[in-house]
Write an enzyme that holds these catalytic residues in place. Structure first.
Site, mmCIF file in Angstrom:
data_model
loop_
_atom_site.group_PDB
_atom_site.id
_atom_site.type_symbol
_atom_site.label_atom_id
_atom_site.label_comp_id
_atom_site.label_asym_id
_atom_site.label_seq_id
_atom_site.Cartn_x
_atom_site.Cartn_y
_atom_site.Cartn_z
ATOM 1 N N ASP A 158 4.429 65.572 73.725
ATOM 2 C CA ASP A 158 5.177 64.600 72.920
ATOM 3 C C ASP A 158 6.666 64.571 73.309
ATOM 4 O O ASP A 158 7.096 65.265 74.241
ATOM 5 C CB ASP A 158 4.965 64.980 71.445
ATOM 6 C CG ASP A 158 5.000 63.792 70.501
ATOM 7 O OD1 ASP A 158 5.475 62.728 70.898
ATOM 8 O OD2 ASP A 158 4.580 63.959 69.342
ATOM 9 N N GLU A 191 5.336 59.666 75.139
ATOM 10 C CA GLU A 191 6.747 59.378 74.837
ATOM 11 C C GLU A 191 6.917 57.944 74.328
ATOM 12 O O GLU A 191 7.995 57.384 74.399
ATOM 13 C CB GLU A 191 7.682 59.762 75.995
ATOM 14 C CG GLU A 191 7.462 59.093 77.306
ATOM 15 C CD GLU A 191 7.838 57.644 77.278
ATOM 16 O OE1 GLU A 191 6.911 56.821 77.140
ATOM 17 O OE2 GLU A 191 9.038 57.319 77.392
ATOM 18 N N TRP A 192 5.797 57.421 73.802
ATOM 19 C CA TRP A 192 5.803 56.199 72.992
ATOM 20 C C TRP A 192 6.190 54.926 73.765
ATOM 21 O O TRP A 192 6.522 53.909 73.175
ATOM 22 C CB TRP A 192 6.718 56.353 71.762
ATOM 23 C CG TRP A 192 6.629 57.690 71.120
ATOM 24 C CD1 TRP A 192 5.470 58.322 70.749
ATOM 25 C CD2 TRP A 192 7.695 58.592 70.796
ATOM 26 N NE1 TRP A 192 5.748 59.557 70.202
ATOM 27 C CE2 TRP A 192 7.110 59.745 70.220
ATOM 28 C CE3 TRP A 192 9.078 58.533 70.926
ATOM 29 C CZ2 TRP A 192 7.868 60.834 69.785
ATOM 30 C CZ3 TRP A 192 9.828 59.613 70.488
ATOM 31 C CH2 TRP A 192 9.227 60.741 69.926
ATOM 32 N N GLY A 193 6.206 55.033 75.092
ATOM 33 C CA GLY A 193 6.556 53.855 75.877
ATOM 34 C C GLY A 193 8.046 53.634 76.015
ATOM 35 O O GLY A 193 8.486 52.666 76.639
ATOM 36 N N ASP A 194 8.858 54.541 75.473
ATOM 37 C CA ASP A 194 10.312 54.335 75.469
ATOM 38 C C ASP A 194 10.901 54.218 76.877
ATOM 39 O O ASP A 194 11.864 53.496 77.092
ATOM 40 C CB ASP A 194 11.020 55.490 74.751
ATOM 41 C CG ASP A 194 10.800 55.449 73.255
ATOM 42 O OD1 ASP A 194 10.037 54.565 72.803
ATOM 43 O OD2 ASP A 194 11.381 56.287 72.541
ATOM 44 N N ASN A 195 10.355 54.986 77.813
ATOM 45 C CA ASN A 195 10.908 55.011 79.176
ATOM 46 C C ASN A 195 9.927 54.399 80.185
ATOM 47 O O ASN A 195 9.907 54.793 81.347
ATOM 48 C CB ASN A 195 11.240 56.450 79.578
ATOM 49 C CG ASN A 195 12.258 57.072 78.648
ATOM 50 O OD1 ASN A 195 13.450 56.859 78.797
ATOM 51 N ND2 ASN A 195 11.787 57.822 77.654
ATOM 52 N N ASP A 213 3.590 55.135 66.962
ATOM 53 C CA ASP A 213 2.310 55.520 66.346
ATOM 54 C C ASP A 213 1.560 54.348 65.735
ATOM 55 O O ASP A 213 2.143 53.405 65.208
ATOM 56 C CB ASP A 213 2.567 56.565 65.258
ATOM 57 C CG ASP A 213 3.000 57.895 65.848
ATOM 58 O OD1 ASP A 213 3.091 57.994 67.089
ATOM 59 O OD2 ASP A 213 3.248 58.830 65.077
HETATM 60 C C1 GLA Z 1 4.408 61.828 67.235
HETATM 61 C C2 GLA Z 1 3.181 61.343 67.992
HETATM 62 C C3 GLA Z 1 1.969 61.403 67.075
HETATM 63 C C4 GLA Z 1 1.767 62.825 66.590
HETATM 64 C C5 GLA Z 1 3.032 63.317 65.883
HETATM 65 C C6 GLA Z 1 2.970 64.803 65.564
HETATM 66 O O1 GLA Z 1 4.751 60.937 66.237
HETATM 67 O O2 GLA Z 1 3.379 60.033 68.472
HETATM 68 O O3 GLA Z 1 0.807 60.936 67.743
HETATM 69 O O4 GLA Z 1 1.474 63.654 67.677
HETATM 70 O O5 GLA Z 1 4.185 63.116 66.687
HETATM 71 O O6 GLA Z 1 4.119 65.272 64.928
#
Ligand code: GLA
Length: 413
Positions: A158, A191-195, A213
Site C-alpha cells: 500500500d 498506490e491508488w493510481g496516483d502515480n 477504494d
Molecule cells: C488502503 C487500501 C485498502 C486497504 C486499506 C487498509 O485504503 O486502498 O484497500 O488496504 O488501505 O488500511
C-alpha cells in the site's frame, strides 16, 4: 578491448540506465508468470477491516473449499491491514499480533496451504500502514526475507505515510527485495493510481490498483472528508481508457469485490460482470461464512469466470451508452466476444440490439467483427442458456441495475 573489459562496461552502462529509472527499456524485476490470468482469492479488508484473527482465516479457508470457490478458481487468502503487532521486535522484524494470531503466522500459512490454497499479507511502502501498523520503509529487504520465511504467496503493498518518496522507486525496491529473498510472491501494488502505475508497473509487479477504494454502491461517491471511496461503476468509468496497459501478468486491479456486502442482487451481478469484463483480479471481500446462496452463485459462476480468466487477458471496453443502457464488450479467445448490457437507470428497460447495425471494433488490440459477414451463436452466461443467433435482433427486458451478459461464438459456415 578484451572480453572482461567489454563485460564491465556493459554492466556499468546497464546499471547506470537502471539507476536513472530509464523508462524506455526497464529490467524485469518481479517474479514472472505468477498471474498469467487475473488473480482470484479473498481479502479481509472490505468486511473486517482490522478485526481479523486466525479463527476467521481458518474458517474462511474452510469455506473457500466447501462453498465451491476453490473449485471455481479462487486461491489466495489475503490478510489486509491489521495483522501486525504495533511494534517490530528487537531485531526489527515484523511480528504478527499475538492476540489475534496466537498460533503464529507460520502455522496459519501452513493451515491455508494444506487446504490447497495460497496465502497473502499486506504492508505499506510508508513508515506506517494506513491503519497505523509498522510500515516497510527502510526495512524492505528484511521484510521480504520475513515473508519468504513464512512462505507466503502474495503481497499487497500500500501507499500510506509515504511523504517525500517516489512511487516507482519505492515499489521497485520492494520488488527487488522480494526477488532477492528468493520465494516467488505475487506483487500487488496499491498506490491508488496516483502515480499512473500502469505506465511503469509491468517490470515490477503482477498487478496494481488503479483507483481509490471501492464502496458497495452502484455509482456513488462516498466522501471520507479528505478522500473518497467509489461505487463500482465509477471506478470502471474512471479507468476505462488505460486498457492497453493491462494484460497477462500485469493487471489493472479495479479493487476487491463488494459482492455480498449490501448491494442488491442485481447490483452484485452487475459488479461481478463488470469486473469479469474488465479482466480485473477477482478478490472476494465478503464474509464467506455467512454468504447467501445468491452471493455464492454469483461468485462461482463458471461462465462469467471464464470470461475474466480468458487467456488473451484483454481488458474489455465500453461500447456505448444510450437511454440508460450501457454496453461493454470484451474480446475472447477463438474469436469469441463477451457483451454485457447494464441497465443504469432506475426503471425496467428493453434492449433491442440489432447486431448488423452494431459492428464491434477494438482499436487498441486490433480486433473487430461485423455481424453481417459472420454469424455467432449467443449464450446467456447468467442463465446458462443458448439463445437465438446474431442473425436476429436481440431483445430482452432488464431490471433497474441488472445486467445481461452474453458470450458470442462464431458459427461454422
Ligand atoms: C488502503 C487500501 C485498502 C486497504 C486499506 C487498509 O485504503 O486502498 O484497500 O488496504 O488501505 O488500511
Amino acid at each position: 578491448m578484451d572480453k572482461i573489459k567489454i563485460t564491465i562496461i556493459t554492466v556499468a552502462v546497464s546499471l547506470a540506465a537502471f539507476g536513472q529509472g530509464n523508462t524506455t527499456k526497464q529490467e524485469t524485476v518481479k517474479y514472472e508468470g505468477l498471474a498469467n490470468t487475473p488473480p482470484m482469492g479473498w481479502n479481509s479488508w472490505n468486511t473486517f477491516e482490522t478485526q481479523i484473527d486466525e479463527k476467521l482465516v481458518k474458517e474462511t479457508a474452510d469455506y473457500m473449499v466447501t462453498s465451491g470457490m476453490k473449485e471455481a478458481g479462487y486461491s489466495y487468502i489475503v490478510l489486509d491491514d491489521g495483522w501486525m503487532a504495533k511494534e517490530r521486535d528487537a531485531n526489527g522484524d515484523l511480528v504478527a499480533d499475538p492476540i489475534k494470531f496466537p498460533s503464529g503466522m507460520k502455522a496459519l500459512v501452513e493451515y491455508v496451504h494444506a487446504k490447497g490454497l495460497k496465502f497473502g499479507l499486506y504492508n505499506c511502502a510508508g513508515t506506517k500502514t494506513c491503519a497505523g501498523y509498522p510500515g516497510t520503509r527502510g526495512f524492505e529487504y528484511q521484510d521480504a526475507r520475513f515473508y519468504a520465511s513464512l512462505d507466503i504467496d502474495f503481497l499487497k503493498y500500500d501507499w500510506c505515510n509515504t511523504e517525500g518518496i517516489n512511487a516507482k522507486e519505492a515499489y521497485t525496491t520492494m520488488s527487488n527485495a522480494l526477488k532477492t529473498a528468493g520465494k516467488p510472491i505475487l506483487f500487488n501494488m496499491c498506490e491508488w493510481g496516483d502515480n499512473e502505475p500502469w505506465k511503469w508497473g509491468k517490470p515490477i509487479a503482477n498487478s496494481w490498483r488503479i483507483s481509490g477504494d471501492i464502496y458497495p454502491c452502484y455509482e456513488c461517491e462516498f466522501s471520507h472528508g479528505t478522500w473518497s471511496s467509489w461505487g463500482f461503476f465509477k471506478i470502471a468509468e474512471m479507468r476505462k481508457d488505460i486498457r492497453q496497459f493491462s494484460g497477462p501478468d500485469h493487471w489493472n486491479d479495479f479493487d476487491m469485490l463488494e459482492v455480498g456486502n449490501g448491494m442488491t442482487y442485481h447490483e452484485d451481478k452487475s459488479h461481478f460482470a463488470l469486473w469479469c469484463l474488465l479482466a480485473s483480479p477477482l478478490i472476494a471481500g465478503n464474509d464467506l461464512r455467512k454468504m447467501t446462496l445468491q452471493t455464492q452463485q454469483i461468485l462461482t459462476n463458471k461462465e462469467l469466470i471464464a470470461i475474466n480468466q480468458d487467456v488473451l487477458g484483454i481488458q474489455g471496453f465500453k461500447y456505448s451508452e444510450a437511454d440508460g443502457i450501457a454496453v461493454w464488450v470484451k474480446p475472447l479467445q477463438n474469436g469469441d466476444w463477451a457483451i454485457s448490457f447494464f441497465n443504469k437507470s432506475s426503471t425496467l428497460k428493453e434492449v433491442n440490439f440489432n447486431w448488423n447495425q452494431n459492428p464491434i471494433k477494438d482499436n487498441i488490440f486490433n480486433l473487430s467483427t461485423s455481424f453481417e459477414d459472420t454469424k455467432y451463436t449467443i449464450r446467456d452466461v447468467w442463465n446458462g442458456k443458448e439463445l437465438k443467433t446474431t442473425a436476429t435482433i436481440f431483445k430482452a427486458k432488464i431490471n433497474s441495475h441488472d445486467v445481461i451478459t452474453l458470450r458470442l461464438t462464431k458459427m461454422k459456415k
